[in-house]
Design a protein around this motif. Structure first.
Motif, PDB file in Angstrom:
ATOM      1  N   GLU A   1      -4.644  10.953  -5.827  1.00  0.00           N
ATOM      2  CA  GLU A   1      -4.161  11.416  -4.530  1.00  0.00           C
ATOM      3  C   GLU A   1      -4.050  10.231  -3.580  1.00  0.00           C
ATOM      4  N   GLN A   2      -3.074  10.339  -2.670  1.00  0.00           N
ATOM      5  CA  GLN A   2      -2.898   9.345  -1.611  1.00  0.00           C
ATOM      6  C   GLN A   2      -2.994  10.107  -0.289  1.00  0.00           C
ATOM      7  N   HIS A   3      -3.850   9.631   0.615  1.00  0.00           N
ATOM      8  CA  HIS A   3      -4.030  10.299   1.912  1.00  0.00           C
ATOM      9  C   HIS A   3      -3.748   9.313   3.031  1.00  0.00           C
ATOM     10  N   ARG A   4      -3.085   9.799   4.082  1.00  0.00           N
ATOM     11  CA  ARG A   4      -2.884   8.999   5.296  1.00  0.00           C
ATOM     12  C   ARG A   4      -4.074   9.250   6.219  1.00  0.00           C
ATOM     13  N   THR A   5      -4.557   8.191   6.814  1.00  0.00           N
ATOM     14  CA  THR A   5      -5.660   8.331   7.767  1.00  0.00           C
ATOM     15  C   THR A   5      -5.089   8.494   9.176  1.00  0.00           C
ATOM     16  N   ALA A   6      -5.936   8.878  10.126  1.00  0.00           N
ATOM     17  CA  ALA A   6      -5.499   9.098  11.504  1.00  0.00           C
ATOM     18  C   ALA A   6      -4.915   7.835  12.132  1.00  0.00           C
ATOM     19  N   ASP A   7      -5.407   6.671  11.687  1.00  0.00           N
ATOM     20  CA  ASP A   7      -4.912   5.411  12.250  1.00  0.00           C
ATOM     21  C   ASP A   7      -3.682   4.882  11.513  1.00  0.00           C
ATOM     22  N   GLY A   8      -3.118   5.678  10.605  1.00  0.00           N
ATOM     23  CA  GLY A   8      -1.899   5.278   9.896  1.00  0.00           C
ATOM     24  C   GLY A   8      -2.146   4.543   8.593  1.00  0.00           C
ATOM     25  N   GLY A   9      -3.404   4.349   8.233  1.00  0.00           N
ATOM     26  CA  GLY A   9      -3.730   3.671   6.985  1.00  0.00           C
ATOM     27  C   GLY A   9      -3.704   4.626   5.807  1.00  0.00           C
ATOM     28  N   TYR A  10      -4.157   4.133   4.690  1.00  0.00           N
ATOM     29  CA  TYR A  10      -4.180   4.934   3.469  1.00  0.00           C
ATOM     30  C   TYR A  10      -5.568   4.914   2.841  1.00  0.00           C
ATOM     31  N   ARG A  11      -5.859   5.958   2.110  1.00  0.00           N
ATOM     32  CA  ARG A  11      -7.035   5.976   1.240  1.00  0.00           C
ATOM     33  C   ARG A  11      -6.630   6.774   0.000  1.00  0.00           C
ATOM     34  N   PHE A  12      -7.326   6.467  -1.091  1.00  0.00           N
ATOM     35  CA  PHE A  12      -6.908   7.004  -2.387  1.00  0.00           C
ATOM     36  C   PHE A  12      -8.060   7.670  -3.116  1.00  0.00           C
ATOM     37  N   VAL A  13      -7.723   8.695  -3.892  1.00  0.00           N
ATOM     38  CA  VAL A  13      -8.652   9.300  -4.836  1.00  0.00           C
ATOM     39  C   VAL A  13      -8.212   8.795  -6.204  1.00  0.00           C
ATOM     40  N   THR A  14      -9.155   8.243  -6.973  1.00  0.00           N
ATOM     41  CA  THR A  14      -8.824   7.679  -8.282  1.00  0.00           C
ATOM     42  C   THR A  14      -9.672   8.322  -9.374  1.00  0.00           C
ATOM     43  N   LYS A  15      -9.250   8.087 -10.618  1.00  0.00           N
ATOM     44  CA  LYS A  15      -9.986   8.632 -11.759  1.00  0.00           C
ATOM     45  C   LYS A  15      -9.580   7.855 -13.005  1.00  0.00           C
ATOM     46  N   GLY A  16     -10.544   7.537 -13.827  1.00  0.00           N
ATOM     47  CA  GLY A  16     -10.241   6.968 -15.132  1.00  0.00           C
ATOM     48  C   GLY A  16      -9.647   8.066 -16.016  1.00  0.00           C
ATOM     49  N   ASP A  17      -8.623   7.756 -16.790  1.00  0.00           N
ATOM     50  CA  ASP A  17      -7.955   8.760 -17.625  1.00  0.00           C
ATOM     51  C   ASP A  17      -8.924   9.481 -18.560  1.00  0.00           C
ATOM     52  N   ALA A  18      -9.938   8.776 -19.052  1.00  0.00           N
ATOM     53  CA  ALA A  18     -10.884   9.371 -19.998  1.00  0.00           C
ATOM     54  C   ALA A  18     -12.092  10.005 -19.304  1.00  0.00           C
ATOM     55  N   ASN A  19     -12.202   9.834 -18.011  1.00  0.00           N
ATOM     56  CA  ASN A  19     -13.340  10.385 -17.274  1.00  0.00           C
ATOM     57  C   ASN A  19     -13.110  11.861 -16.948  1.00  0.00           C
TER      58      ASN A  19
ATOM     59  N   PHE B   1     -13.624   7.662  -1.516  1.00  0.00           N
ATOM     60  CA  PHE B   1     -12.238   7.223  -1.409  1.00  0.00           C
ATOM     61  C   PHE B   1     -12.147   5.715  -1.595  1.00  0.00           C
ATOM     62  N   VAL B   2     -11.006   5.257  -2.048  1.00  0.00           N
ATOM     63  CA  VAL B   2     -10.716   3.822  -2.095  1.00  0.00           C
ATOM     64  C   VAL B   2      -9.924   3.516  -0.829  1.00  0.00           C
ATOM     65  N   ARG B   3     -10.440   2.568  -0.038  1.00  0.00           N
ATOM     66  CA  ARG B   3      -9.773   2.178   1.205  1.00  0.00           C
ATOM     67  C   ARG B   3      -8.784   1.048   0.945  1.00  0.00           C
ATOM     68  N   GLU B   4      -7.832   0.887   1.840  1.00  0.00           N
ATOM     69  CA  GLU B   4      -6.799  -0.150   1.696  1.00  0.00           C
ATOM     70  C   GLU B   4      -7.384  -1.534   1.436  1.00  0.00           C
TER      71      GLU B   4
ATOM     72  N   ILE C   1       0.823  -1.214   0.000  1.00  0.00           N
ATOM     73  CA  ILE C   1       0.000   0.000   0.000  1.00  0.00           C
ATOM     74  C   ILE C   1       0.855   1.260   0.000  1.00  0.00           C
ATOM     75  N   ASP C   2       1.932   1.268   0.765  1.00  0.00           N
ATOM     76  CA  ASP C   2       2.744   2.483   0.861  1.00  0.00           C
ATOM     77  C   ASP C   2       3.526   2.781  -0.421  1.00  0.00           C
ATOM     78  N   GLU C   3       3.542   1.838  -1.362  1.00  0.00           N
ATOM     79  CA  GLU C   3       4.226   2.059  -2.640  1.00  0.00           C
ATOM     80  C   GLU C   3       3.274   2.566  -3.733  1.00  0.00           C
ATOM     81  N   ILE C   4       1.988   2.637  -3.425  1.00  0.00           N
ATOM     82  CA  ILE C   4       1.014   3.125  -4.403  1.00  0.00           C
ATOM     83  C   ILE C   4       0.935   4.641  -4.265  1.00  0.00           C
TER      84      ILE C   4
END
Length: 188
Positions: free
Chosen positions: A89-107, A114-117, A62-65
């Motif tokens: 975007e990659q965001h760190r959560t308060a508990d040390g986890g990650y969540r992501f903002v994603t998008k299709g290139d054509a969208n 958010f996408v959770r770990e 996860i930390d490499e994404i």
């Protein structure tokens, strides 16, 4: 005639080599590395990953994404439906986890929420254009019919090539023997 045969043999060998290499890239490498081969079904990642592209997704820590990675994730945790989109975007959560903002290139806009770990399946390692359509068609009951037919056809082709080679060698030996006999008869 031998030039045409050589050309045809070369073309067939080339086609066979391409098929074998695609098979290795689409089946063997994912199986050996713990990756997953998936087919792009929508145009959300065009032009880089158009529909019909086979993508090989490998497990990634996860930390490499990072932003720019192309990530495959479950739409809903625990369900089989997955999406492959670029990480914005990659965001760190308060508990040390990650969540992501994603998008299709054509969208035009980022994906909602958010996408959770727990949803992440990995990142795209490599892709093979158009091969995904073949894997979509050759599944289930169709595979049970197509694979044996393909194996039979390739076996028949291989046997016919071997038989043709043996016949050609036999003809060459007879020609050589006939030429030796002619040389011996004309020698004093």
């Amino acid at each position: 005639m031998s030039t045409i045969r050589a050309l045809a043999t070369g073309i067939m060998a080339g086609v066979l080599a391409v098929v074998v290499l695609i098979g290795i890239a689409a089946i063997v490498v994912p199986a050996v590395t713990g990756s997953t081969a998936l087919t792009v079904l929508t145009s959300s990642m065009e032009p880089g990953l158009p529909p019909g592209t086979l993508v090989v997704v490998r497990p990634t820590p996860i930390d490499e994404i990072a932003p720019g990675s192309i990530m495959t994730y479950q739409l809903r945790s625990g369900e089989p439906t997955v999406v492959t989109h670029r990480v914005l975007e990659q965001h760190r959560t308060a508990d040390g986890g990650y969540r992501f903002v994603t998008k299709g290139d054509a969208n035009p806009a980022p994906d909602p929420g958010f996408v959770r770990e727990v949803q992440v399946r990995g990142t795209v390692w490599y892709s093979i254009p158009l091969v995904g359509w073949v894997t979509q068609v050759v599944t289930g009951e169709v595979r049970a019919v197509v694979i044996p037919i393909a194996v039979l056809a390739l076996s028949i082709y291989a046997v016919s090539m071997i038989v043709a080679g043996v016949r050609e060698r036999s003809r060459e030996r007879r020609r050589s023997a006939a030429e030796r006999d002619l040389v011996q008869e004309s020698s004093p």
